[in-house]
Design an enzyme around this catalytic site. Structure first.
Site, PDB file in Angstrom:
ATOM      1  N   TYR A  49      -1.781  -8.451  15.921  1.00 21.70           N
ATOM      2  CA  TYR A  49      -1.699  -7.544  14.774  1.00 21.70           C
ATOM      3  C   TYR A  49      -2.932  -6.638  14.726  1.00 21.70           C
ATOM      4  CZ  TYR A  49      -1.944  -5.751  10.050  1.00 21.70           C
ATOM      5  OH  TYR A  49      -2.075  -4.905   8.970  1.00 21.70           O
TER       6      TYR A  49
ATOM      7  N   ILE B 249       0.835  -1.200   0.000  1.00 18.90           N
ATOM      8  CA  ILE B 249       0.000   0.000   0.000  1.00 18.90           C
ATOM      9  C   ILE B 249       0.871   1.253   0.000  1.00 18.90           C
ATOM     10  CG2 ILE B 249      -1.747   1.307   1.279  1.00 18.90           C
ATOM     11  CD1 ILE B 249      -2.855  -1.257   0.113  1.00 18.90           C
TER      12      ILE B 249
ATOM     13  N   LYS C 261      -3.101  -2.461  15.050  1.00 19.69           N
ATOM     14  CA  LYS C 261      -3.732  -1.544  14.090  1.00 19.69           C
ATOM     15  C   LYS C 261      -4.858  -0.753  14.756  1.00 19.69           C
ATOM     16  CE  LYS C 261      -2.549  -1.188  10.481  1.00 19.69           C
ATOM     17  NZ  LYS C 261      -1.430  -0.383   9.937  1.00 19.69           N
TER      18      LYS C 261
END
Length: 316
Positions: free
Chosen positions: A181, A32, A185
């Site tokens: 994870y 990204i 985030k």
């Protein structure tokens, strides 16, 4: 202007000029981050790729230059897992102002063993959240020097189903890679919203915006050799998935819009239009667990202590 009107008037393929502006994209050498950098470079801005590996950065910059004639791209050596290095990294930017920083770089581990940074922080939480938290502190003067700078935090769809454990932010008691994870985030996204609340309270011109790429697959991503290669076979196999998800080039669209669109406001969440998974970018409602000011205040206090920036309560 309504969200629907904004979506109709914004063209992901015809971005406004950003000549004279400076953007930093962490992890801009791949995924990204690479496509965010490539798209921003096409606006005429100076785009700095913040990443650890110079060779990978050089490869990414060569790829961008081959597709964007006259692209002005630079590399900043940036290791978000090394908190002690971030102050000097901000100094090495050698810019009078920074118009936007995109907090994109991240670590995702699939293997069960828990890993730590050299500073003793769980690797995903330490890199994805603490590194960006500390970097924002050191970039604050450069952001405040710009006329209307933005901090764009790249979140994840994975954060929607997670909740922070404020008593175990670093997963010392119960480590599960996918959950850790997702929580790292979520911590990033909570920080992005809390940062904007503090910016507004301080009367700052800097905005903090959160964006996410939805479902972005390598197999649906256009090739950018040698940065990324998608074989025709892999793309063919992934075509059924394109009904629900997209490539990483499209996953960058909400991030790029959060950086460039003058209609975007601080404290907003931007993602893909179709079920938050694919399509052109639109503003989304902020889930309540991401916007809880009490949780965010506790996360901020813990993050400031862990990063050694306890005296910092907000930009500049």
């Amino acid at each position: 202007m309504s969200s629907a009107t904004q979506s109709q008037s914004w063209d992901v393929h015809r971005l406004p000029s950003a000549e004279g502006r400076n953007f930093l994209v962490t992890g801009g050498n791949a995924g990204i981050g690479y496509f965010t950098a490539e798209q921003l470079a096409a606006t005429g801005a100076v785009v700095v790729l913040g990443c650890r590996d110079r060779a990978k950065a050089e490869t990414a910059m060569a790829s961008i230059r081959s597709r964007v004639p006259g692209a002005r791209v630079r590399h900043l050596r940036l290791d978000l897992a090394d908190l002690s290095s971030l102050n000097s990294a901000a100094d090495r930017l050698d810019l009078g102002q920074l118009d936007a920083v995109v907090h994109n770089a991240g670590v995702a581990l699939d293997d069960p063993p828990r890993r730590e940074t050299a500073g003793g922080h769980e690797l995903m939480f330490g890199t994805n959240h603490l590194g960006h938290f500390a970097l924002t502190r050191w970039l604050a003067p450069l952001l405040s020097a710009a006329r209307a700078a933005r901090v764009v935090t790249v979140g994840s769809f994975a954060a929607r189903s997670e909740r922070l454990d404020l008593g175990d932010l670093q997963s010392t008691r119960d480590y599960r890679p996918k959950r850790t994870y997702g929580r790292s985030k979520l911590a990033q996204m909570c920080f992005g919203f809390e940062l904007d609340r503090r910016l507004r309270a301080a009367g700052s011109t800097v905005l903090s915006v959160v964006a996410h790429p939805g479902g972005a697959l390598d197999s649906l991503t256009p090739s950018r050799p040698p940065v990324h290669r998608t074989t025709p076979g892999a793309r063919l196999c992934a075509l059924p998935s394109a009904l629900l998800v997209q490539g990483k080039d499209a996953g960058a669209w909400p991030v790029v819009r959060a950086v460039l669109d003058p209609e975007v406001a601080g404290g907003e969440l931007w993602g893909p239009r179709v079920f938050g998974l694919r399509g052109t970018p639109r503003r989304e409602p902020v889930p309540s667990h991401m916007a809880d000011p009490a949780v965010a205040a506790q996360l901020w206090a813990a993050s400031a202590e862990l990063t050694g920036t306890a005296r910092w309560s907000g930009p500049a």
